[in-house]
Design a protein around this motif. Sequence first.
Motif, mmCIF file in Angstrom:
data_model
loop_
_atom_site.group_PDB
_atom_site.id
_atom_site.type_symbol
_atom_site.label_atom_id
_atom_site.label_comp_id
_atom_site.label_asym_id
_atom_site.label_seq_id
_atom_site.Cartn_x
_atom_site.Cartn_y
_atom_site.Cartn_z
ATOM 1 N N SER A 1 0.820 -1.212 0.000
ATOM 2 C CA SER A 1 0.000 0.000 0.000
ATOM 3 C C SER A 1 0.854 1.262 0.000
ATOM 4 C CB SER A 1 -0.939 0.002 1.214
ATOM 5 O OG SER A 1 -1.789 1.124 1.174
ATOM 6 N N VAL A 2 1.798 1.329 0.925
ATOM 7 C CA VAL A 2 2.611 2.543 1.057
ATOM 8 C C VAL A 2 3.577 2.692 -0.122
ATOM 9 C CG1 VAL A 2 4.362 3.698 2.478
ATOM 10 C CG2 VAL A 2 2.368 2.641 3.562
ATOM 11 N N THR A 3 4.160 1.602 -0.590
ATOM 12 C CA THR A 3 5.083 1.667 -1.728
ATOM 13 C C THR A 3 4.357 2.133 -2.991
ATOM 14 O OG1 THR A 3 6.459 -0.096 -0.806
ATOM 15 C CG2 THR A 3 6.678 0.338 -3.165
ATOM 16 N N HIS A 4 3.158 1.606 -3.213
ATOM 17 C CA HIS A 4 2.369 2.008 -4.386
ATOM 18 C C HIS A 4 2.068 3.513 -4.344
ATOM 19 C CE1 HIS A 4 -0.704 1.232 -7.603
ATOM 20 N NE2 HIS A 4 -1.169 2.375 -7.104
ATOM 21 N N MET A 5 1.583 4.001 -3.192
ATOM 22 C CA MET A 5 1.239 5.421 -3.077
ATOM 23 C C MET A 5 2.489 6.297 -3.216
ATOM 24 S SD MET A 5 -2.020 5.508 -2.858
ATOM 25 C CE MET A 5 -2.027 7.296 -2.791
ATOM 26 N N THR A 6 3.603 5.823 -2.673
ATOM 27 C CA THR A 6 4.860 6.572 -2.777
ATOM 28 C C THR A 6 5.289 6.710 -4.232
ATOM 29 O OG1 THR A 6 5.600 5.822 -0.588
ATOM 30 C CG2 THR A 6 7.305 6.590 -2.118
#
Length: 249
Positions: free
Chosen positions: A51-56
């Motif tokens: 989730s966080v890697t995708h948004m980053t």
Amino acid sequence: MKTFYLTDSGKVRDHNEDTVTILKNENEEYLLIVADGMGGHRAGEVASSISVTHMTNKFNEKPSVGEKLDAINWMKDNISEINTEILEYTKEHPESSGMGTTTVMALLTKDYLLFGNIGDSSGFVLKNGKLTKVTKDHSLVNLLVAAGDLTEEEAKYHPKRNVLMKALGSAETAELDVFDVEPDIDGILLCSDGLTSMLTKEQIEKVLADPELEIEEQIVKLIRKSNARGGTDNISIAYLLRERGEEEW
């Protein structure tokens, strides 16, 4: 603008399934994210990291997220993509079946402030020393409170207080709740339920109001206090504070 984020395993869990970050682009736009993963075989930390890697990656792709409507669609589309990514991962790695993650984010630009949420991680705004919760938990007890079947006090100690009604990876589709917030505020606080289940809003406010502590020290103190009260879950916090004298974001 001051920002700081930190995550801690807590006192009970043997590893940390949360992922947290704060990003800033060349257009002075900020994205704060906290994701609280769940699932066996350490799969929760995979889900929260996805989730966080995708948004980053998506945030870093371009210099600006654009106008407010564009930003809302951008947030919702990315959450849908993350959900698909998690489901595809579980198909390829059957041992991680059942993994998922909450995600709460705040997107601050010069013109608007948006919060997005799925699950029971929380988003707050700080104004005049008071925290106001923006997001609404997608939990069973919150549903029962809204229906009038439980009081908020009863919900705190309910045996099913950790049961989620929505999370990324738990269904074929995932819809993000988006909140359009007046940006005239002093700060933004995002956290996993490892903080809010240990400390009351008033206890958090007291630490954030301490003028003797730098922003980093305040967040460390919140985590220490949560651990002192049991630390039954991973604890993650992302905090953005407008510095004194800053009239505009």
